[in-house]
Design a protein around this motif. Structure first.
Motif, PDB file in Angstrom:
ATOM      1  N   ASP A  94      30.837  28.837  49.595  1.00  0.00           N
ATOM      2  CA  ASP A  94      31.918  28.710  50.500  1.00  0.00           C
ATOM      3  C   ASP A  94      33.115  28.563  49.749  1.00  0.00           C
ATOM      4  O   ASP A  94      34.432  28.974  49.974  1.00  0.00           O
ATOM      5  CB  ASP A  94      31.619  27.415  51.260  1.00  0.00           C
ATOM      6  N   GLN A  95      33.016  27.744  48.744  1.00  0.00           N
ATOM      7  CA  GLN A  95      34.104  27.522  47.802  1.00  0.00           C
ATOM      8  C   GLN A  95      34.981  28.750  47.201  1.00  0.00           C
ATOM      9  O   GLN A  95      36.279  28.871  47.070  1.00  0.00           O
ATOM     10  CB  GLN A  95      34.171  26.483  46.636  1.00  0.00           C
ATOM     11  N   THR A  98      37.799  31.498  49.394  1.00  0.00           N
ATOM     12  CA  THR A  98      39.159  31.230  49.736  1.00  0.00           C
ATOM     13  C   THR A  98      39.782  32.261  49.410  1.00  0.00           C
ATOM     14  O   THR A  98      39.528  32.949  48.410  1.00  0.00           O
ATOM     15  CB  THR A  98      39.489  29.979  49.372  1.00  0.00           C
ATOM     16  N   GLN A  99      41.113  32.447  50.022  1.00  0.00           N
ATOM     17  CA  GLN A  99      41.993  33.564  49.576  1.00  0.00           C
ATOM     18  C   GLN A  99      42.751  33.275  48.136  1.00  0.00           C
ATOM     19  O   GLN A  99      42.728  33.984  47.332  1.00  0.00           O
ATOM     20  CB  GLN A  99      43.043  33.725  50.454  1.00  0.00           C
ATOM     21  N   LEU A 167      38.472  34.914  57.254  1.00  0.00           N
ATOM     22  CA  LEU A 167      38.814  33.725  56.973  1.00  0.00           C
ATOM     23  C   LEU A 167      38.890  33.059  58.067  1.00  0.00           C
ATOM     24  O   LEU A 167      38.521  31.724  58.219  1.00  0.00           O
ATOM     25  CB  LEU A 167      40.345  33.502  56.421  1.00  0.00           C
ATOM     26  N   ARG A 168      39.428  33.420  59.450  1.00  0.00           N
ATOM     27  CA  ARG A 168      39.383  32.714  60.660  1.00  0.00           C
ATOM     28  C   ARG A 168      37.999  32.250  61.123  1.00  0.00           C
ATOM     29  O   ARG A 168      37.979  30.972  61.702  1.00  0.00           O
ATOM     30  CB  ARG A 168      40.377  33.308  61.710  1.00  0.00           C
ATOM     31  N   ARG A 170      35.785  31.489  59.353  1.00  0.00           N
ATOM     32  CA  ARG A 170      35.120  30.374  58.539  1.00  0.00           C
ATOM     33  C   ARG A 170      36.019  29.247  58.871  1.00  0.00           C
ATOM     34  O   ARG A 170      36.003  28.195  57.920  1.00  0.00           O
ATOM     35  CB  ARG A 170      35.259  30.770  57.042  1.00  0.00           C
ATOM     36  N   GLN A 172      39.287  28.923  58.309  1.00  0.00           N
ATOM     37  CA  GLN A 172      40.302  28.755  57.557  1.00  0.00           C
ATOM     38  C   GLN A 172      41.655  29.375  58.055  1.00  0.00           C
ATOM     39  O   GLN A 172      41.679  30.274  58.686  1.00  0.00           O
ATOM     40  CB  GLN A 172      40.060  29.473  56.211  1.00  0.00           C
ATOM     41  N   ALA A 173      42.819  28.836  57.672  1.00  0.00           N
ATOM     42  CA  ALA A 173      44.039  29.368  58.023  1.00  0.00           C
ATOM     43  C   ALA A 173      44.192  30.674  57.756  1.00  0.00           C
ATOM     44  O   ALA A 173      44.071  31.117  56.387  1.00  0.00           O
ATOM     45  CB  ALA A 173      45.262  28.336  57.775  1.00  0.00           C
ATOM     46  N   ALA A 174      44.933  31.855  58.272  1.00  0.00           N
ATOM     47  CA  ALA A 174      45.121  33.142  57.765  1.00  0.00           C
ATOM     48  C   ALA A 174      46.339  33.465  58.442  1.00  0.00           C
ATOM     49  O   ALA A 174      46.091  33.570  59.820  1.00  0.00           O
ATOM     50  CB  ALA A 174      43.953  33.799  58.051  1.00  0.00           C
TER      51      ALA A 174
END
Length: 228
Positions: A94-95, A98-99, A167-168, A170, A172-174
């Protein structure tokens, strides 16, 4: 009863830029073929994550070389939800997705010491087994004698939208415009690095994935392999 690579191993190399669908396609293709799947991008992301954690400059080849010499183990583990990436025994799947770590992966991948270390790991892992491997220099550098080579690509806008959706999903902000800029920046960096740049191997078949779903791409590749 070990196999010799030239005689019996089936090696499938899938290259292409970020967001072309390589990993998802390669994973499903491997399942269809009964092969091992190897996500080389995850290995570079793991190195990028480690550099980030240790405060090592991800563009400093000498510092990264010292970091790797200190001992780094990167391997894939199969779990019910799919492949997980282990860094020194820790599940970091998971880590590394990220972007930010994606850009760190692109930076470390431009460093010769990192590429040499990981390419050696990748070649060793492919010996004596049938494998589908995806990345950016598999057909040109890691497995230049692969039986089947494909280069997946799509427009930057399509790839950026896929990355946003991923990303969304997951949580996460995108933001599309930012992701598009990062996709284009990563393309520029991957294609222009001195060490094993992103290029289509002369004997690779290019497949544009703009208007194709994952299952359709897999079927196209199986057909090109004579396995449909």
């Amino acid at each position: 009863n070990s196999k010799t690579q030239e005689e019996t191993d089936m090696h499938v190399a899938i290259d292409g830029p970020s967001g072309a669908g390589k990993s998802t396609v390669a994973r499903r293709l491997a399942r269809e073929l009964g092969c091992v799947y190897m996500d080389t991008g995850a290995m570079y992301r793991a190195v990028g994550l480690l550099a980030h954690r240790l405060g090592v400059d991800d563009r400093d080849d000498e510092a990264l070389s010292r970091m790797l010499d200190a001992g780094v183990e990167i391997r894939a583990a199969l779990a019910p939800e799919g492949q997980r990436t282990l860094l020194n025994g820790e599940d970091v799947e998971d880590q590394i997705r990220t972007q930010e770590i994606g850009m760190a992966a692109s930076n470390v991948a431009a460093c010769p010491s990192v590429r040499r270390a990981l390419v050696a790991m990748q070649r060793q892992a492919a010996q004596g087994c049938d494998v589908v491997m995806d990345g950016r220099d598999i057909g040109t550098n890691v497995l230049p004698r692969a039986e089947h080579k494909f280069f997946l690509t799509a427009s930057p806008r399509v790839r950026a939208q896929r990355r946003c959706d991923e990303l969304r999903a997951r949580g996460q902000a995108a933001e599309f415009d930012q992701i598009l800029r990062e996709v284009q920046e990563r393309d520029e960096q991957d294609m222009n690095r001195k060490e094993s740049p992103l290029v289509r191997a002369a004997d690779a078949v290019e497949v544009r994935t703009d208007d194709l779903g994952i299952d359709e791409v897999v079927q196209v590749l199986l057909a090109l392999m004579g396995r449909a």
